[in-house]
Design a protein around this motif. Sequence first.
Motif, PDB file in Angstrom:
ATOM      1  N   THR A  98       0.840  -1.209   0.000  1.00 32.96           N
ATOM      2  CA  THR A  98       0.000   0.000   0.000  1.00 32.96           C
ATOM      3  C   THR A  98       0.865   1.245   0.000  1.00 32.96           C
ATOM      4  OG1 THR A  98      -1.777  -1.156   1.191  1.00 32.96           O
ATOM      5  CG2 THR A  98      -1.783   1.249   1.265  1.00 32.96           C
ATOM      6  N   ALA A  99       1.933   1.212   0.801  1.00 36.44           N
ATOM      7  CA  ALA A  99       2.851   2.350   0.835  1.00 36.44           C
ATOM      8  C   ALA A  99       3.562   2.528  -0.508  1.00 36.44           C
ATOM      9  CB  ALA A  99       3.878   2.161   1.955  1.00 36.44           C
ATOM     10  N   VAL A 100       3.932   1.417  -1.157  1.00 35.35           N
ATOM     11  CA  VAL A 100       4.561   1.500  -2.482  1.00 35.35           C
ATOM     12  C   VAL A 100       3.592   2.119  -3.479  1.00 35.35           C
ATOM     13  CG1 VAL A 100       5.485   0.154  -4.410  1.00 35.35           C
ATOM     14  CG2 VAL A 100       6.135  -0.431  -2.070  1.00 35.35           C
ATOM     15  N   SER A 101       2.347   1.672  -3.451  1.00 38.41           N
ATOM     16  CA  SER A 101       1.334   2.205  -4.363  1.00 38.41           C
ATOM     17  C   SER A 101       1.090   3.690  -4.107  1.00 38.41           C
ATOM     18  CB  SER A 101       0.033   1.421  -4.203  1.00 38.41           C
ATOM     19  OG  SER A 101      -0.998   1.974  -4.985  1.00 38.41           O
ATOM     20  N   ASN A 102       0.959   4.062  -2.834  1.00 38.87           N
ATOM     21  CA  ASN A 102       0.736   5.472  -2.503  1.00 38.87           C
ATOM     22  C   ASN A 102       1.908   6.341  -2.957  1.00 38.87           C
ATOM     23  OD1 ASN A 102      -1.696   4.829  -1.291  1.00 38.87           O
ATOM     24  ND2 ASN A 102      -0.844   4.737   0.767  1.00 38.87           N
ATOM     25  N   THR A 103       3.129   5.849  -2.726  1.00 37.30           N
ATOM     26  CA  THR A 103       4.316   6.606  -3.126  1.00 37.30           C
ATOM     27  C   THR A 103       4.354   6.799  -4.631  1.00 37.30           C
ATOM     28  OG1 THR A 103       5.533   5.700  -1.234  1.00 37.30           O
ATOM     29  CG2 THR A 103       6.828   6.684  -2.999  1.00 37.30           C
ATOM     30  N   HIS A 183      -9.296   8.751   0.042  1.00 37.18           N
ATOM     31  CA  HIS A 183      -8.183   8.006  -0.561  1.00 37.18           C
ATOM     32  C   HIS A 183      -7.512   8.809  -1.669  1.00 37.18           C
ATOM     33  CE1 HIS A 183      -8.413   4.032   1.408  1.00 37.18           C
ATOM     34  NE2 HIS A 183      -9.683   4.368   1.612  1.00 37.18           N
ATOM     35  N   TRP A 184      -8.291   9.477  -2.488  1.00 37.76           N
ATOM     36  CA  TRP A 184      -7.708  10.250  -3.579  1.00 37.76           C
ATOM     37  C   TRP A 184      -7.503  11.701  -3.191  1.00 37.76           C
ATOM     38  CZ3 TRP A 184      -5.205   8.910  -7.803  1.00 37.76           C
ATOM     39  CH2 TRP A 184      -5.354   7.617  -8.292  1.00 37.76           C
ATOM     40  N   THR A 185      -8.409  12.245  -2.394  1.00 42.34           N
ATOM     41  CA  THR A 185      -8.257  13.664  -2.018  1.00 42.34           C
ATOM     42  C   THR A 185      -7.004  13.887  -1.169  1.00 42.34           C
ATOM     43  OG1 THR A 185      -9.725  13.266  -0.123  1.00 42.34           O
ATOM     44  CG2 THR A 185     -10.724  14.143  -2.150  1.00 42.34           C
ATOM     45  N   SER A 186      -6.656  12.919  -0.324  1.00 47.98           N
ATOM     46  CA  SER A 186      -5.456  13.074   0.494  1.00 47.98           C
ATOM     47  C   SER A 186      -4.204  13.067  -0.383  1.00 47.98           C
ATOM     48  CB  SER A 186      -5.373  11.960   1.534  1.00 47.98           C
ATOM     49  OG  SER A 186      -5.359  10.675   0.911  1.00 47.98           O
ATOM     50  N   ILE A 253      13.425  10.777  -7.082  1.00 48.43           N
ATOM     51  CA  ILE A 253      14.085  10.528  -5.791  1.00 48.43           C
ATOM     52  C   ILE A 253      13.356  11.274  -4.676  1.00 48.43           C
ATOM     53  CG2 ILE A 253      16.219  10.873  -4.483  1.00 48.43           C
ATOM     54  CD1 ILE A 253      17.752  10.492  -7.089  1.00 48.43           C
ATOM     55  N   GLY A 254      12.966  12.513  -4.950  1.00 45.09           N
ATOM     56  CA  GLY A 254      12.217  13.269  -3.950  1.00 45.09           C
ATOM     57  C   GLY A 254      10.880  12.640  -3.614  1.00 45.09           C
ATOM     58  N   SER A 255      10.209  12.070  -4.618  1.00 43.53           N
ATOM     59  CA  SER A 255       8.925  11.409  -4.373  1.00 43.53           C
ATOM     60  C   SER A 255       9.091  10.179  -3.488  1.00 43.53           C
ATOM     61  CB  SER A 255       8.289  11.006  -5.706  1.00 43.53           C
ATOM     62  OG  SER A 255       8.064  12.137  -6.518  1.00 43.53           O
ATOM     63  N   MET A 256      10.203   9.455  -3.674  1.00 45.02           N
ATOM     64  CA  MET A 256      10.450   8.281  -2.840  1.00 45.02           C
ATOM     65  C   MET A 256      10.742   8.676  -1.395  1.00 45.02           C
ATOM     66  SD  MET A 256      10.222   5.428  -4.581  1.00 45.02           S
ATOM     67  CE  MET A 256      11.194   4.309  -3.589  1.00 45.02           C
ATOM     68  N   THR A 282       3.282   6.830   2.821  1.00 47.13           N
ATOM     69  CA  THR A 282       4.368   6.624   1.868  1.00 47.13           C
ATOM     70  C   THR A 282       5.404   5.668   2.453  1.00 47.13           C
ATOM     71  OG1 THR A 282       5.584   8.533   2.735  1.00 47.13           O
ATOM     72  CG2 THR A 282       4.040   8.935   0.915  1.00 47.13           C
ATOM     73  N   LEU A 283       6.389   5.314   1.646  1.00 42.53           N
ATOM     74  CA  LEU A 283       7.421   4.395   2.120  1.00 42.53           C
ATOM     75  C   LEU A 283       8.226   4.993   3.270  1.00 42.53           C
ATOM     76  CD1 LEU A 283       8.711   2.872  -1.241  1.00 42.53           C
ATOM     77  CD2 LEU A 283       7.663   1.621   0.654  1.00 42.53           C
ATOM     78  N   SER A 284       8.459   6.300   3.225  1.00 41.63           N
ATOM     79  CA  SER A 284       9.193   6.935   4.322  1.00 41.63           C
ATOM     80  C   SER A 284       8.396   6.892   5.625  1.00 41.63           C
ATOM     81  CB  SER A 284       9.521   8.383   3.956  1.00 41.63           C
ATOM     82  OG  SER A 284      10.380   8.437   2.838  1.00 41.63           O
ATOM     83  N   ILE A 285       7.082   7.102   5.530  1.00 44.16           N
ATOM     84  CA  ILE A 285       6.232   6.999   6.724  1.00 44.16           C
ATOM     85  C   ILE A 285       6.184   5.565   7.217  1.00 44.16           C
ATOM     86  CG2 ILE A 285       3.874   7.270   7.570  1.00 44.16           C
ATOM     87  CD1 ILE A 285       5.241   9.894   7.229  1.00 44.16           C
ATOM     88  N   TYR A 286       6.113   4.615   6.298  1.00 45.66           N
ATOM     89  CA  TYR A 286       6.120   3.190   6.667  1.00 45.66           C
ATOM     90  C   TYR A 286       7.410   2.838   7.407  1.00 45.66           C
ATOM     91  CZ  TYR A 286       5.818  -1.903   6.002  1.00 45.66           C
ATOM     92  OH  TYR A 286       5.778  -3.260   6.193  1.00 45.66           O
ATOM     93  N   LEU A 287       8.542   3.322   6.902  1.00 45.74           N
ATOM     94  CA  LEU A 287       9.827   3.096   7.572  1.00 45.74           C
ATOM     95  C   LEU A 287       9.827   3.751   8.954  1.00 45.74           C
ATOM     96  CD1 LEU A 287      13.316   3.465   5.905  1.00 45.74           C
ATOM     97  CD2 LEU A 287      12.886   4.493   8.113  1.00 45.74           C
TER      98      LEU A 287
END
Length: 330
Positions: A98-103, A183-186, A253-256, A282-287
């Motif tokens: 989910t985090a990969v998809s959101n990112t 889901h999309w508005t955020s 890179i910034g998006s990741m 996002t992946l950074s939040i997941y980490l």
Amino acid sequence: MATTTPTRGAKSPHTGGSGSASTERSAWRSRLWRLDDKVSPYAYIAPFFLVFGAFGLYPLLYTGWIALHRVEMTSLDQSEWVGFENFTKILQDSEFWTAVSNTFIIGVISTVPQLLVALGLAHLLNYKLRASTFWRTIILTPYATSVATAALVFALVFRADGGLLNWVLGFFGADNIDWGNGHWTSKIAISIIVIWRWTGYNALIYLAAMQAVPTDLYEAASIDGASRWQQFRKVTIPSLRPTILFTIVISTIGSMQLFGEPLLLQGGTLGSVGGSEHQYETLSIYLFNYGWKLQHLGPAAAVAWAMLVLLLLIALINWIVSRFVRKSAA
């Protein structure tokens, strides 16, 4: 009294010793010069490699070591070898995907409009405008704003009750939108923050590249009857291709690494988990959640290495696409 005259061609012992010493000094200086010529370049670049090794390579290798062990934040001096268990754990976690998809989604809907708008602004600034320095400074101002300040201000703009955007939409008869919980508005809200902060930065990069394009090309195109739009498509865009590729890579890179915007979207209340249903995690939040909230450093390090692999894959795709475009243009 008989006197002896020196034999013709004979050298004084003092003269021979002086010449030998001078020859040795010359040879020593020559060796020092050759050594300096060979060693100096490495001495000049050594500080970079020392800093890179201390703050780049060592943390990367240490993170890889942690990813192969079970390490907790509460007991950093204790570790247990688990091999690739941490990688298996995150790859089997639906929240990771989910985090990969959101990112990926946030990266696309923020990068594409951002670079297109930046390209248009740079094209306008490339003309001889009055107070051009003022306009360039205004465009760069959002980039100088800290991410925390920008995210908190936009959190007030996107508030579901009493937010500025919903207040404006109310004049057109629209109902209040719960930007943070949708889901999309955020994702759109986070993308708007990213676009607002980074468009001016990329516009100035494009502007610098445009000003390096030879004016002879535009003059030749104008003589051939090309309009401004045709000159932009046929001259400016091909000349900016390396710069555009650079901004795509940097924006990717910034998006990741998106962290501050999703963390503070709702004022820091639900940002630490990426939303009530992980809708903008996002992946950074997941980490961050694994490493600092759950205090499991092993899976957090595995997420960091997974992000590195994804970045390398994206860089490879960009390289393949750029080669294809370059061959097609040739």
